[in-house]
Write a protein that holds these residues in place. Structure first.
Motif, PDB file in Angstrom:
ATOM      1  N   GLU A  45      15.944  -6.648  -5.789  1.00  0.00           N
ATOM      2  CA  GLU A  45      15.772  -8.343  -6.013  1.00  0.00           C
ATOM      3  C   GLU A  45      15.922  -9.088  -4.496  1.00  0.00           C
ATOM      4  N   ASN A  46      16.765  -9.006  -3.509  1.00  0.00           N
ATOM      5  CA  ASN A  46      16.742  -9.817  -2.758  1.00  0.00           C
ATOM      6  C   ASN A  46      15.897  -9.873  -2.032  1.00  0.00           C
ATOM      7  N   PRO A  47      15.055 -11.691  -1.819  1.00  0.00           N
ATOM      8  CA  PRO A  47      13.644 -12.084  -1.619  1.00  0.00           C
ATOM      9  C   PRO A  47      14.123 -12.403  -0.213  1.00  0.00           C
ATOM     10  N   GLN A  48      15.204 -11.651   0.928  1.00  0.00           N
ATOM     11  CA  GLN A  48      15.474 -11.574   2.146  1.00  0.00           C
ATOM     12  C   GLN A  48      14.982 -10.407   2.848  1.00  0.00           C
ATOM     13  N   ARG A  49      14.805  -9.581   1.066  1.00  0.00           N
ATOM     14  CA  ARG A  49      14.216  -7.492   2.110  1.00  0.00           C
ATOM     15  C   ARG A  49      12.910  -7.491   1.344  1.00  0.00           C
ATOM     16  N   THR A  50      12.161  -6.995   2.139  1.00  0.00           N
ATOM     17  CA  THR A  50      10.769  -6.711   1.193  1.00  0.00           C
ATOM     18  C   THR A  50      10.676  -5.618   0.554  1.00  0.00           C
ATOM     19  N   GLY A  51      11.369  -4.843  -0.026  1.00  0.00           N
ATOM     20  CA  GLY A  51      11.402  -3.633  -1.779  1.00  0.00           C
ATOM     21  C   GLY A  51      10.861  -1.932  -1.005  1.00  0.00           C
ATOM     22  N   ILE A  52      10.917  -2.907   0.500  1.00  0.00           N
ATOM     23  CA  ILE A  52       9.965  -1.235   0.995  1.00  0.00           C
ATOM     24  C   ILE A  52      11.977  -0.075   0.892  1.00  0.00           C
ATOM     25  N   ILE A  53      12.085   1.098   0.561  1.00  0.00           N
ATOM     26  CA  ILE A  53      12.724   2.226   0.177  1.00  0.00           C
ATOM     27  C   ILE A  53      11.651   3.178   1.764  1.00  0.00           C
ATOM     28  N   ALA A  54      12.666   3.035   2.790  1.00  0.00           N
ATOM     29  CA  ALA A  54      12.660   3.767   4.528  1.00  0.00           C
ATOM     30  C   ALA A  54      12.958   4.429   4.691  1.00  0.00           C
ATOM     31  N   GLY A  83      13.846  -5.021   7.629  1.00  0.00           N
ATOM     32  CA  GLY A  83      14.231  -5.207   6.505  1.00  0.00           C
ATOM     33  C   GLY A  83      13.844  -4.332   5.325  1.00  0.00           C
ATOM     34  N   ALA A  84      14.655  -3.743   5.509  1.00  0.00           N
ATOM     35  CA  ALA A  84      14.434  -2.574   4.147  1.00  0.00           C
ATOM     36  C   ALA A  84      15.018  -3.006   3.233  1.00  0.00           C
ATOM     37  N   SER A  85      15.017  -2.268   1.732  1.00  0.00           N
ATOM     38  CA  SER A  85      15.670  -2.794   1.000  1.00  0.00           C
ATOM     39  C   SER A  85      16.392  -1.190   0.674  1.00  0.00           C
ATOM     40  N   VAL A 257       6.085  -4.749   8.759  1.00  0.00           N
ATOM     41  CA  VAL A 257       6.423  -6.014   7.814  1.00  0.00           C
ATOM     42  C   VAL A 257       6.014  -7.125   8.173  1.00  0.00           C
ATOM     43  N   ASN A 258       4.919  -7.788   9.607  1.00  0.00           N
ATOM     44  CA  ASN A 258       4.990  -8.273  10.262  1.00  0.00           C
ATOM     45  C   ASN A 258       3.235  -8.324   9.308  1.00  0.00           C
ATOM     46  N   GLU A 259       3.068  -7.389   8.938  1.00  0.00           N
ATOM     47  CA  GLU A 259       1.232  -7.818   8.534  1.00  0.00           C
ATOM     48  C   GLU A 259       1.326  -8.235   7.290  1.00  0.00           C
ATOM     49  N   LEU A 260       2.843  -7.392   6.787  1.00  0.00           N
ATOM     50  CA  LEU A 260       2.363  -7.133   5.372  1.00  0.00           C
ATOM     51  C   LEU A 260       2.706  -9.101   4.761  1.00  0.00           C
ATOM     52  N   LYS A 261       3.780  -9.772   5.463  1.00  0.00           N
ATOM     53  CA  LYS A 261       3.568 -11.219   5.658  1.00  0.00           C
ATOM     54  C   LYS A 261       3.238 -12.182   6.312  1.00  0.00           C
ATOM     55  N   GLY A 262       1.958 -11.537   6.777  1.00  0.00           N
ATOM     56  CA  GLY A 262       0.933 -12.448   7.471  1.00  0.00           C
ATOM     57  C   GLY A 262      -0.147 -12.514   6.104  1.00  0.00           C
TER      58      GLY A 262
END
Length: 262
Positions: A45-54, A83-85, A257-262
């Motif tokens: 739930e941390n908005p600084q993170r991506t939700g990804i479990i890498a 940015g992994a969660s 992640v950069n592409e995900l944010k783009g």
């Protein structure tokens, strides 16, 4: 006999051997056994993170060797920076070339929840997970009875661990739901024949009660897929092979992640 059957059969032998070497009482004395686990929910739930479990995965039964070069610590550090969660580390040796020492190595450099990715068939493996630095354990509905899921999840919670239940279809989901589970993962890969289809996630997302963290696992290789899964109601996404098959998994995740944010 499916690959899953073979893995579970081998696992029971492994557990018996491990118990003969190290007792439960000895595991409870390990320095990491007493540490407080990170919360998977808070991290996702941390908005600084991506939700990804890498995931750190050297090899798999379907692909053979994926990456025999990148070390655990450099990869998981790269994932954390990208940015992994949460981080997943495979500890199965025979089929995935992993080990419990990989888990401890990851713990040393992480300030994130760490999942012991393993085929758990015995509560002893949950104690091992805690002793070697995990915050989350995986229970796979396909190889456990509903009673097993209940008792293993309850034991994990008693140690302060987070519990991720993995299901592949609605029948596994309905029979395995328990109050001691934090997250439900839909595995898009069929563990019996290793075929992959995201349809499994799309079919099950609305059948998972809203009090659980919803995770889509496997077969995710495109940021657009994550956007689609998020729109459908998933909170988290387990990705391993897509990053591990590159020369630098941490950089691969950063670009993703950069592409995900783009």
């Amino acid at each position: 006999m499916t690959i899953l059957d073979k893995i579970v059969e081998r696992k029971r032998i492994e557990v018996a051997e491990a118990k003969a070497k190290t007792t439960l009482q000895q595991l409870e004395q390990y320095p990491l056994f007493g540490r407080t686990c990170y919360s998977l929910k808070d991290s996702i739930e941390n908005p600084q993170r991506t939700g990804i479990i890498a995931e750190y995965k050297r090899a798999s039964p379907s692909k053979g060797l994926i990456n025999g070069v990148s070390t655990v610590q450099e990869v998981v550090q790269g994932y954390q920076d990208a940015g992994a969660s949460a981080i997943s580390v495979l500890t199965d040796s025979d089929f995935f070339q992993g080990s419990l020492t990989d888990l401890t190595a990851a713990r040393e450099v992480l300030q994130l929840p760490l999942l012991r990715k393993e085929f758990i068939v015995d509560s002893y493996q949950i104690a091992e997970a805690k002793a070697y630095g995990a915050d989350i354990i995986l229970l796979i509905a396909a190889c456990l009875s509903p009673d097993d899921v209940q008792s293993l999840a309850a034991y994990a919670k008693s140690l302060g661990l987070n519990v991720l239940l993995e299901v592949h279809n609605e029948e596994e989901l309905q029979r395995s739901i328990s109050d001691n589970i934090d997250a439900i993962g839909v595995n898009n890969r069929n563990l019996k024949d290793f075929s992959v289809s995201l349809t499994h996630s799309y079919d099950l997302v609305n059948k998972i009660p809203s009090n659980f963290i919803k995770v889509s696992e496997s077969g995710i290789s495109d940021p657009t897929t994550i956007k689609n899964l998020k729109n459908r109601g998933f909170h988290s996404f387990l990705i391993g092979e897509n990053f591990m098959k590159t020369a630098n998994p941490g950089d691969a995740m950063k670009n993703f992640v950069n592409e995900l944010k783009g």
